[in-house]
Every structure is written in structure tokens, then in C-alpha cells.
Enzyme design. Structure first.
Site, PDB file in Angstrom:
ATOM      1  N   HIS A   1     -12.551 -15.557 -12.710  1.00 51.73           N
ATOM      2  CA  HIS A   1     -11.835 -14.676 -13.581  1.00 51.73           C
ATOM      3  C   HIS A   1     -12.901 -14.757 -15.007  1.00 51.73           C
ATOM      4  O   HIS A   1     -12.578 -13.766 -15.636  1.00 51.73           O
ATOM      5  CB  HIS A   1     -10.383 -15.361 -14.113  1.00 51.73           C
ATOM      6  CG  HIS A   1     -10.523 -16.344 -15.268  1.00 51.73           C
ATOM      7  ND1 HIS A   1     -10.501 -17.927 -14.688  1.00 51.73           N
ATOM      8  CD2 HIS A   1     -10.863 -16.589 -16.564  1.00 51.73           C
ATOM      9  CE1 HIS A   1     -10.587 -18.525 -15.855  1.00 51.73           C
ATOM     10  NE2 HIS A   1     -10.926 -18.146 -16.823  1.00 51.73           N
TER      11      HIS A   1
ATOM     12  N   SER B   1     -13.747 -22.150 -19.340  1.00 52.15           N
ATOM     13  CA  SER B   1     -13.589 -21.504 -17.929  1.00 52.15           C
ATOM     14  C   SER B   1     -14.843 -21.607 -17.137  1.00 52.15           C
ATOM     15  O   SER B   1     -15.826 -21.401 -17.561  1.00 52.15           O
ATOM     16  CB  SER B   1     -12.866 -20.397 -17.693  1.00 52.15           C
ATOM     17  OG  SER B   1     -11.583 -20.405 -18.285  1.00 52.15           O
TER      18      SER B   1
END
Length: 503
Positions: free
Chosen positions: A82, A190
Site C-alpha cells: 500500500h 508501514s
């Protein structure tokens, strides 16, 4: 039901340093310690353009995001998908450096949220070795350290905590192993590595917004499976059994199933689709997968202390498209080889890193319904909830036939005189054209192309959506006016042009 892939990371021992042709010692393939972690850690800077569902012929304005990554074997960098999805530019910044190295995405898995980057120049890896990797899953309660570049600062951050849970869980349209930690994770973390005893146990991919200090990792077991797929040239979807199940704690239910004392498992309640002669039937009890017995919560033992959902073993035991099961049927134990499906077969699919197809005719624009239509737009979500849209009613159903798609209309009509008096809710689902049910977007294009009736009638599956009628010749002629008035280059996406041209 909430829906939502799997050459390994080599776990070689650290070799002795050896001399290069220039006489300098070569950096070992793997090294331990926080200093080594910092040499393996990178910040990722991404410029991306997301899809615009309301204007599917274009993209959203560029946005800048940051994430984290870590060097792995093969002179590659691992990060979260993502972070780099829809990227038009990816730059890598080594820890402690202002250098920004150009990178490209060479492999990605939307479902398990992993991606691999490679750099234009491999010289970087001469001084930035692959991180050391743990051989096994961590223990519950072990201390962890998460490295990355969360928002709020420019330099590297380290947050510490413990492993609080290991479980099989939903990712994006797949199931997989997941580690929960109580170390603080924030946007920017992330793709960053999480370490136990200075070795990688997983990469950060999510935090639970409703709970403080709760974050999730993709464990190295899933990373290895993903990299195996990359090496094979195909990122596969995780296999699953096409069934629904329930627990068997109730005494009356156990008596009806003729279960003996000590027999445990899960009862099949439904088999998806029309599968006559399938290996499993409603009222069967799955007692074991391979040699691993289920308890009455559907868990199996993994290692000395861990218990996970029984489907943890499913991808490990599939052979030739089938998985061995021990079941109880009519009070007797027997073994079956049950065929598996590859991933979830749902009518409403995610875009998964792609841009939507579209078709413009007059003041109407059509596209394919995706999960993002009901997850990403508040206005659209209000409509589908209140107006009985098939986007909700059929979202998690399998297609009724091969190739079926939900074709959605415009977020709003283009301003044009032909649209006078018509008002549509956002993203209505097209039911038919001149009474012919629409199968998918390509079928719609063919219907409009081949129709010779004086009028084109568009009817919708939404309860309160008005039918719209246009003079066919005027509608087709108005398309060029709409394109020019809205600075749109093409009336349809490239994949639909051969259909429109009758090829």
C-alpha cells in the site's frame, strides 16, 4: 462474511568477510546488531496518483506519501504494497543519508500487502546488507523493536513492545498469518522491520485505529511464501475451501450429529455455489486437516504452545488442488480429499492497483463496480445503504455466471441538454439496455454499438433510480460534445476500444 500471496529469504549463516578486488573487506551478507539494522533500513518516498472513481477517465491529483523498507537477499528492498501502490515515482533514502535513489516496483501482492523494490544501481547494496531473518515464529510475550520513519519527524524511529498475539486473520480478500504487537505504529511505519533478538520477524503493515498501541505485522512466514511466488513468476492467491462452518458445542447438535465423546471439529453449514458431488456436504464435521486435529473452536496446534485457526495448514497441505481431511459423516469417521478454490470468488472485486475501465456515451459514464465504490465514498455509501443498491446486496456473492460484472453508472450526469429532467443517485447499477440484461461492461459497449432502435432505454437495479431514455442518434452524436466540453481525450478505456470497433 468479511473478506478481504502468499525463492525464500535465505537464512544463511554470516560468512566471514573476504577481500574485494580493491582490497577492501566485503560487507557480510547478514549482520546483527542495531547498527546493522540501520544499514538495512531505508525510507521510501512515493509520488502516487490514485484512481478517481467519480471521474474514471482520469486519476486523482498527485499525492506524496512516505513509508519504510528493509534490504533483503537478492539486492532487493521489501516494503508494504500500500506504500507503493499507484506509484508514478519511487525514491529510496538510506538511513542517515540525504541521497535519494531511484527505485522501481518489481513485484507486488495486494492481498498480503507486500512489495519488492529494485534500484537502478546495485552499488547501494555493497554497503547495505540484507537484514538477518529469524528462523521461527516468535513467542507470545517476547520483546520486539519496530524500526521505521513514522510521520512527525525526519529521522529513524524505534518503538518497543511485545508480541501480544499470533493468529490467522483476514487481510485483503485473503487469509494469512498475522502478528499483533503492542509497539506503537503510525503512518510511515508501514514496510518497516520488526525485530526480536536483532532478527526480522515481520514487517509493519497496519495499526488498529480504535486501540492504542496495537499494531500488526506480516510475519516472515508469509514473506517467504510471497517471495517463493515471485521467484516462480506468479503471485498466487491463497487456496481456500468453498464452505461455511459453525462450532459444535451444543449438546443437542452433537447428539444429532452422532458425535462420540472427545470428537471435536467444525460443522459444514453450506457449500458455495452449485457443487454437486463435492467432497464435503452440509452437516459434515471437519475433525482434522492432514494429521492435525481440530478442537471445538476450529483451532489446531502449531509448535509447542501456539494454537491457530485450522486453515493455517491449508496452503501447506494442498496437493494437486486438493487437501486431505478427516470428517465425521453420519456418525462415522472417514477421510476425503476436498478440492480447494484459489482465493475468494466475489462479484465485487478490489481494484488491486489497477485503474478502472470506463465507457462514456452522451451524458453518461459507465464503469465496473468495485469494492472501492462502497468503501471509499461517503456519499456513495449512503446511497447504497438507503436505496437497496446491488452494490451492497450482491457485494460478497459469487458471480452468477462466468464474466459477470456489476456495471455502475455515473457519480453524476455530465451537464448536457440531453440530460434535462433526469436525476440519478451516485453509482447506480445498470440492469438493462432496451430490456436486455447487462452482463458486464464489454457487453454494455456491444449493446450500445449494435442497437438500432430509435431510443436507448437505461434501467437500473437500484430501487429509486429513474429510468433514462435518449434518442439513440442524438445520444451518440452528443458524446463528442461531452468529451470536448470536459477536456476528455477518449470516450472509453483502451480495453473497450476493440469491442466498440467490432473486433
Amino acid at each position: 462474511m468479511r473478506v478481504s500471496l502468499l525463492l525464500a529469504l535465505a537464512l544463511a549463516v554470516v560468512p566471514a568477510a573476504r577481500a574485494t578486488s580493491e582490497g577492501e573487506p566485503e560487507v557480510p551478507t547478514h549482520v546483527d546488531g542495531s547498527a546493522a539494522v540501520r544499514r538495512s533500513l531505508v525510507k521510501i518516498l512515493v509520488t502516487k496518483r490514485l484512481p478517481d472513481l467519480g471521474r474514471p477517465w482520469t486519476k486523482q491529483q498527485p499525492s506524496e506519501v512516505t513509508g519504510s523498507g528493509v534490504v533483503i537477499d537478492g539486492k532487493r528492498i521489501l516494503t508494504s504494497n500500500h506504500v507503493v501502490a499507484y506509484a508514478s515515482r519511487v525514491l529510496v533514502e538510506p538511513d542517515g543519508s540525504s541521497d535519494k535513489l531511484t527505485a522501481r516496483v518489481t513485484a507486488a501482492a495486494f492481498n498480503i500487502d507486500l512489495a519488492v523494490l529494485e534500484l537502478e544501481s546495485t552499488d547501494f547494496f555493497d554497503t547495505h546488507p540484507a537484514i538477518a531473518v529469524a528462523d521461527a515464529l516468535p513467542e507470545i510475550g517476547q520483546a520486539v523493536a519496530v524500526y521505521g520513519y513514522p510521520t512527525g519527524g525526519e529521522s529513524m524511529s524505534v518503538t518497543k513492545g511485545t508480541v501480544s498475539r499470533i493468529e490467522e486473520a483476514d487481510y485483503y480478500f485473503t487469509r494469512g498469518l498475522r502478528i499483533q504487537v503492542d509497539a506503537a505504529l503510525n503512518p510511515g511505519n508501514s514496510g518497516g522491520p520488526c525485530l526480536v533478538d536483532e532478527k526480522l520477524i515481520g514487517v509493519a503493515f497496519s495499526n488498529e485505529h480504535q486501540a492504542q498501541k496495537t499494531g500488526y505485522l506480516v510475519p516472515t512466514e508469509e514473506i517467504r511464501a510471497f517471495l517463493d511466488d515471485v521467484a516462480s513468476g506468479t503471485v498466487k492467491r491463497r487456496p481456500r475451501l468453498p464452505i461455511y462452518s459453525q462450532t459444535i458445542d451444543n449438546e443437542a447438535l452433537r447428539a444429532r450429529l452422532r458425535l462420540e465423546a472427545g470428537w471435536n471439529g467444525l460443522m459444514v453449514t453450506k457449500v458455495e455455489g452449485d457443487r454437486t458431488n463435492y467432497a464435503l456436504r452440509p452437516w459434515d464435521v471437519i475433525a482434522a486437516i492432514g494429521d492435525h486435529e481440530l478442537d471445538n473452536a476450529g483451532r489446531v496446534g502449531v509448535g509447542a504452545t501456539l494454537r491457530l485457526a485450522w486453515d493455517y495448514y491449508l496452503p501447506k497441505l494442498v496437493k494437486n488442488g486438493k487437501v486431505p481431511l478427516t470428517i465425521v459423516r453420519d456418525g462415522k469417521k472417514t477421510t476425503v480429499d476436498a478440492p480447494v478454490d484459489e482465493g475468494f470468488n466475489r462479484l465485487l472485486r478490489p481494484l488491486a492497483g489497477t485503474y478502472p475501465s470506463y465507457f462514456i456515451v452522451g451524458p453518461l459514464v459507465f464503469s465496473v463496480g468495485h469494492v472501492e465504490h462502497i468503501l471509499g465514498l461517503k456519499e456513495g455509501l449512503e446511497h447504497v445503504m438507503l436505496h437497496s443498491s446491488p452494490l451492497i446486496a450482491r457485494a460478497f456473492q459469487p458471480p452468477a455466471f462466468e464474466g459477470e460484472e456489476l456495471v455502475v453508472g455515473p457519480a453524476r450526469l455530465f451537464p448536457h441538454r440531453l440530460g434535462k429532467g433526469y436525476g440519478l443517485p451516485p453509482f447506480p447499477v445498470l440492469k438493462s439496455v432496451n430490456g436486455t440484461p447487462v452482463k458486464n461492461l464489454k457487453h454494455l459497449v456491444a449493446l450500445v454499438r449494435d442497437n438500432r432502435d430509435p431510443y436507448l432505454v437505461f434501467e437500473w437495479g437500484d430501487t429509486y433510480a429513474e429510468s433514462v431514455v435518449f434518442n439513440r442518434e442524438e445520444l451518440l452524436k452528443s458524446t463528442e460534445e461531452v468529451l470536448a466540453d470536459n477536456d476528455i481525450r477518449n470516450a472509453m478505456s483502451d480495453d473497450l476500444r476493440p469491442v466498440w470497433e467490432g473486433k
